[in-house]
Write a protein that holds these residues in place. Structure first.
Motif, PDB file in Angstrom:
ATOM      1  N   ARG A  58     100.150  36.121 125.602  1.00  0.00           N
ATOM      2  CA  ARG A  58      99.177  37.118 126.037  1.00  0.00           C
ATOM      3  C   ARG A  58      98.783  38.042 124.883  1.00  0.00           C
ATOM      4  O   ARG A  58      99.630  38.657 124.254  1.00  0.00           O
ATOM      5  CB  ARG A  58      99.779  37.923 127.187  1.00  0.00           C
ATOM      6  CG  ARG A  58     100.172  37.051 128.378  1.00  0.00           C
ATOM      7  CD  ARG A  58     101.230  37.702 129.242  1.00  0.00           C
ATOM      8  NE  ARG A  58     102.491  37.897 128.513  1.00  0.00           N
ATOM      9  CZ  ARG A  58     103.583  38.460 129.061  1.00  0.00           C
ATOM     10  NH1 ARG A  58     103.561  38.853 130.322  1.00  0.00           N
ATOM     11  NH2 ARG A  58     104.681  38.617 128.338  1.00  0.00           N
ATOM     12  N   ALA A  97      96.236  33.635 127.079  1.00  0.00           N
ATOM     13  CA  ALA A  97      95.489  34.630 127.857  1.00  0.00           C
ATOM     14  C   ALA A  97      95.086  35.756 126.920  1.00  0.00           C
ATOM     15  O   ALA A  97      95.937  36.311 126.219  1.00  0.00           O
ATOM     16  CB  ALA A  97      96.336  35.169 129.008  1.00  0.00           C
ATOM     17  N   LEU A 157      96.791  40.739 132.291  1.00  0.00           N
ATOM     18  CA  LEU A 157      97.477  39.558 131.765  1.00  0.00           C
ATOM     19  C   LEU A 157      98.900  39.408 132.283  1.00  0.00           C
ATOM     20  O   LEU A 157      99.541  38.387 132.022  1.00  0.00           O
ATOM     21  CB  LEU A 157      97.510  39.617 130.232  1.00  0.00           C
ATOM     22  CG  LEU A 157      96.178  39.782 129.506  1.00  0.00           C
ATOM     23  CD1 LEU A 157      96.395  39.801 128.002  1.00  0.00           C
ATOM     24  CD2 LEU A 157      95.194  38.689 129.897  1.00  0.00           C
TER      25      LEU A 157
END
Length: 247
Positions: free
Chosen positions: A3, A27, A77
């Motif tokens: 993330r 992400a 996220l």
């Protein structure tokens, strides 16, 4: 899932970072000051490559905006593993004409933004996996010669950013690595703000040892490496991606 929060992600180096990193298991929270259209376009690319993308807006020069961006990114996220502090701008104003407000504006957008982002991100990064912070500096903090442009406000702000990187690297070791990438003259997106006009860029190319401008993807590749798990024993460093200008 790895993330990322990437600031200045709507164009240029930030957008290139998103493109380089995009793929399954990634992400990205793409932050931009106001270029939603550009950020959504980059987010679309990330999704096409199998990643997850969220667009965030806000002016990181405002004191409360960096912490808000971090919290929104972590919420979207489900946490945070990597912070890429890339947002900023170039100011060519000579010292004799540089106002206090303009000098402060560069520091607000560059050095203070990093400080505030880092302060807010630390608990999320500590809870993340193999956490990294990568800041984007510039060759202007290192090169002071007549044949190259001198950007006093930008140079001072980027130098402050690099000092923060080194201080954070010591404070946060061994839990979080903190590094910077310092690009040289880099190609701009069509229509994007540039510190030099096209003719001036052409003149500067002849003075770059590699005789060309850098590509945003080349800078992004360096950032992606420093943000990766294999870079776990590198911290407190400034990696120059500048075609040899600072050699």
């Amino acid at each position: 899932m790895r993330r990322y929060l990437i600031t200045g992600a709507a164009s240029g180096i930030g957008a290139a970072c998103c493109r380089v990193l995009a793929g399954p298991g990634v992400a990205i929270a793409l932050h931009t000051r106001k270029n939603r259209e550009g950020a959504e376009r980059v987010a679309g690319f990330v999704r096409e490559k199998g990643g997850t993308a969220h667009v965030l807006l806000g002016d990181l020069a405002e004191p409360e905006a960096p912490a808000r961006a971090v919290e929104e990114a972590a919420a979207a996220l489900g946490g945070l593993d990597v912070l890429v502090s890339n947002a900023g701008f170039a100011d060519r104003t000579p010292l004799a004409s540089l106002t206090d407000a303009a000098f402060a504006a560069s520091h607000d957008a560059i050095a203070f933004a990093l400080l505030r982002l880092a302060r807010a991100a630390k608990p999320h990064l500590l809870a993340g996996r193999e956490p990294r912070l990568v800041a984007v500096s510039s060759f202007v903090a290192h090169v002071f010669r007549q044949e190259h442009p001198v950007l006093p406000a930008s140079a001072a702000a980027k130098a402050a950013l690099e000092a923060l990187v080194r201080a954070l690297a010591i404070e946060w070791a061994p839990d979080i690595t903190v590094n910077a990438v310092a690009p040289g003259f880099t190609q701009k997106d069509p229509g994007a703000h540039a510190a030099l006009d096209p003719k001036a860029f052409e003149e500067r190319v002849a003075r770059i040892p590699m005789r060309r401008l850098g590509a945003t993807e080349e800078v992004a590749a360096a950032i992606a490496f420093l943000a990766s798990p294999p870079a776990g024993y590198i911290t407190g460093q400034v990696l120059h991606v500048d075609g040899g200008i600072t050699a």
